[in-house]
Scaffold this active site. Structure first.
Site, PDB file in Angstrom:
ATOM      1  N   SER A   1       0.850  -1.254  -0.009  1.00 26.58           N
ATOM      2  CA  SER A   1       0.061  -0.034  -0.112  1.00 26.58           C
ATOM      3  C   SER A   1       0.796   1.245  -0.037  1.00 26.58           C
ATOM      4  O   SER A   1       1.862   1.343   0.630  1.00 26.58           O
ATOM      5  CB  SER A   1      -0.799   0.067   1.366  1.00 26.58           C
ATOM      6  OG  SER A   1      -1.625   1.138   1.426  1.00 26.58           O
TER       7      SER A   1
ATOM      8  N   TYR B   1      -1.727  -0.159  10.585  1.00 22.10           N
ATOM      9  CA  TYR B   1      -1.893  -0.606   9.432  1.00 22.10           C
ATOM     10  C   TYR B   1      -0.771  -0.591   8.416  1.00 22.10           C
ATOM     11  O   TYR B   1      -0.229  -1.562   7.921  1.00 22.10           O
ATOM     12  CB  TYR B   1      -3.012  -0.059   8.500  1.00 22.10           C
ATOM     13  CG  TYR B   1      -3.309  -0.619   7.294  1.00 22.10           C
ATOM     14  CD1 TYR B   1      -3.582  -1.745   7.050  1.00 22.10           C
ATOM     15  CD2 TYR B   1      -3.098   0.497   6.320  1.00 22.10           C
ATOM     16  CE1 TYR B   1      -3.895  -2.170   5.685  1.00 22.10           C
ATOM     17  CE2 TYR B   1      -3.413   0.062   5.059  1.00 22.10           C
ATOM     18  CZ  TYR B   1      -3.482  -1.253   4.495  1.00 22.10           C
ATOM     19  OH  TYR B   1      -3.718  -1.456   3.171  1.00 22.10           O
TER      20      TYR B   1
ATOM     21  N   LYS C   1       1.892  -3.523   6.740  1.00 18.92           N
ATOM     22  CA  LYS C   1       2.406  -3.594   5.399  1.00 18.92           C
ATOM     23  C   LYS C   1       3.910  -3.767   5.315  1.00 18.92           C
ATOM     24  O   LYS C   1       4.608  -4.390   4.527  1.00 18.92           O
ATOM     25  CB  LYS C   1       1.587  -2.483   4.669  1.00 18.92           C
ATOM     26  CG  LYS C   1       0.064  -2.799   4.285  1.00 18.92           C
ATOM     27  CD  LYS C   1       0.072  -4.004   3.628  1.00 18.92           C
ATOM     28  CE  LYS C   1      -1.508  -4.419   3.397  1.00 18.92           C
ATOM     29  NZ  LYS C   1      -1.703  -5.581   2.888  1.00 18.92           N
TER      30      LYS C   1
END
Ligand code: NAD
Ligand code: WQD
Length: 347
Positions: A134, A158, A162
């Site tokens: 991302s 989050y 990643k």
């Protein structure tokens, strides 16, 4: 024809990618626990692909963190006559705010889940992977457009998960020969298949701009709140690189085929359009697509937002010969067809 395991294949990006892969002639095993999706999405993918292609899609309900479920997925490939040769790994949790409230769940699903998947791949001699990374990794970028070499500085749990998976993949590639991995850093995936049969169906109140606008347009919500009108951008609202989900799906096909055809590698690529659009531009484009105004109010800035994030997509073009083909108008027309034909999503 290649047998591919798609984790999280029932989700927003996974379902559109499954359709593109079936249309390209591949054979698929989807592993999804439906934590954030509906089995109906894959039924519709099968319908859109047609009866012959639908026979090349197997769906297994299971969790990437459970080695027994991963075993069932790899066994399904063998049972269908072709062991799994590559994995596209979409499964994961993606809500930034939720990741702040429940970091352990995010590390468990996104990082432990990826680790279990990689262990199963090693066990089955499968070392070809396309991973959903991302643009959130870039945090507050120093400059735009953002190249892949920009610093990795996630600003929420989050994003940290990643970054951790990207690190794990780099360590794995360094540890032994044979790995062919593409890590794809998506910018802002939006829109829907042009049939209006599959699209994004978030649970509860949408966190993201595009599904929020769609739900206002269809009358499910009253008005859009615009998070900040005082950003250093031409109209004062936040600017993002919105990428049509079908362009993104085609990017996965291109990356997969490059990995299957190439030698050992770890390829890290931005997938974006290279074009920025402001919140107000998206609202206007959506209003034009649906034929009526979208009510909105100006609100204060949302914590953790950057003013502008736009991809430098040149490397994906160089490496894969891929670039986006669809405009903001296409995004809004296809998104509106999906939302107006399915006001309550998959129901
Ligand atoms: P999504 O939630 O629609 O799809 C994820 C899928 O994974 C869902 O079908 C869900 O049920 C499944 N899943 C979740 N936990 C699982 C588990 N433990 N085992 C098996 N399946 C599980 O999300 P999406 O928008 O399609 O995103 C796909 C991937 O792309 C995610 O990894 C996400 O982090 C990444 N990504 C998304 C965006 C975005 O804005 N949509 C942007 C950048 C990266
Ligand atoms: C876009 C713009 C908001 C909602 C997120 C994740 C990122 C990635 C993609 C997974 C911003 C504004 C939003 C609203 C608004 N996902 N906005 N009103 O934050 O760029 O990226 O999705 O990897 O990690 O953070 O997308 O759609 O939430 O916001 O004004 O109700 O719309 O401030 O400028 P974002 P978004």
């Amino acid at each position: 024809m290649t047998q591919i395991l798609i984790t999280g294949g029932a989700g927003f990006i996974g379902s559109h990618t499954c359709l593109v892969l079936l249309e390209a002639g591949h054979q698929l095993v989807v592993l999804d626990n439906f934590a954030n999706s509906s089995p109906e999405a894959l039924k519709r993918v099968a319908r859109l692909a047609g009866p012959a292609a639908a026979g090349r899609l197997q769906v297994i309900e299971g969790d990437i963190r459970d080695p027994a479920d991963l075993e069932r997925a790899f066994a399904a490939g063998v049972a269908a006559g072709a062991p799994i040769q590559a994995v596209i790994h979409f499964a994961g949790l993606k809500a930034v705010g939720e990741s702040v409230a429940e970091p352990l769940r995010y590390w468990d699903v996104n990082v432990t889940g990826s680790q279990q998947l990689l262990a199963a791949m090693v066990k089955h001699g499968c070392r070809t992977l396309v991973f959903s990374s991302s643009a959130t990794l870039y945090g507050y970028p120093d400059s735009v457009p953002i190249p892949e070499a920009a610093p990795i500085r996630p600003i929420n749990p989050y994003g940290h998960t990643k970054a951790a998976v990207e690190r794990m993949l780099a360590d794995l590639v360094a540890s032994e020969a044979g790995w062919r991995i593409a890590s794809l850093r998506y910018f802002n995936p939006v829109g829907a298949h042009p049939s209006g049969c599959i699209g994004e169906d978030p649970n509860g109140i949408p966190n993201n701009l595009f599904p929020f606008i769609s739900q206002v347009a269809v009358g499910r919500r009253e008005q859009v709140q615009v998070f900040g009108g005082d950003w250093p951008t031409p109209d004062g609202t936040g600017v993002r690189d919105y990428i049509h989900v079908m362009d993104l799906a085609e990017g996965h096909l291109a990356a997969l085929e490059a990995m299957l055809a190439g030698g050992d590698q770890l390829l890290t690529l931005n997938l974006g359009s290279g074009q920025g659009h402001s919140v107000l531009e998206v609202i206007e484009a959506f209003a034009a697509a649906c034929g009526h105004p979208i009510p909105y109010v100006m609100a204060s800035r949302r914590e953790g937002d950057a003013a502008i994030t736009v991809a430098d997509p040149a490397e994906a073009q160089r490496q894969l010969g891929w670039q986006t083909r669809r405009s903001l108008k296409d995004i809004c027309c296809d998104g509106w067809l999906w939302q107006s034909s399915n006001p309550n999503g998959y129901g």
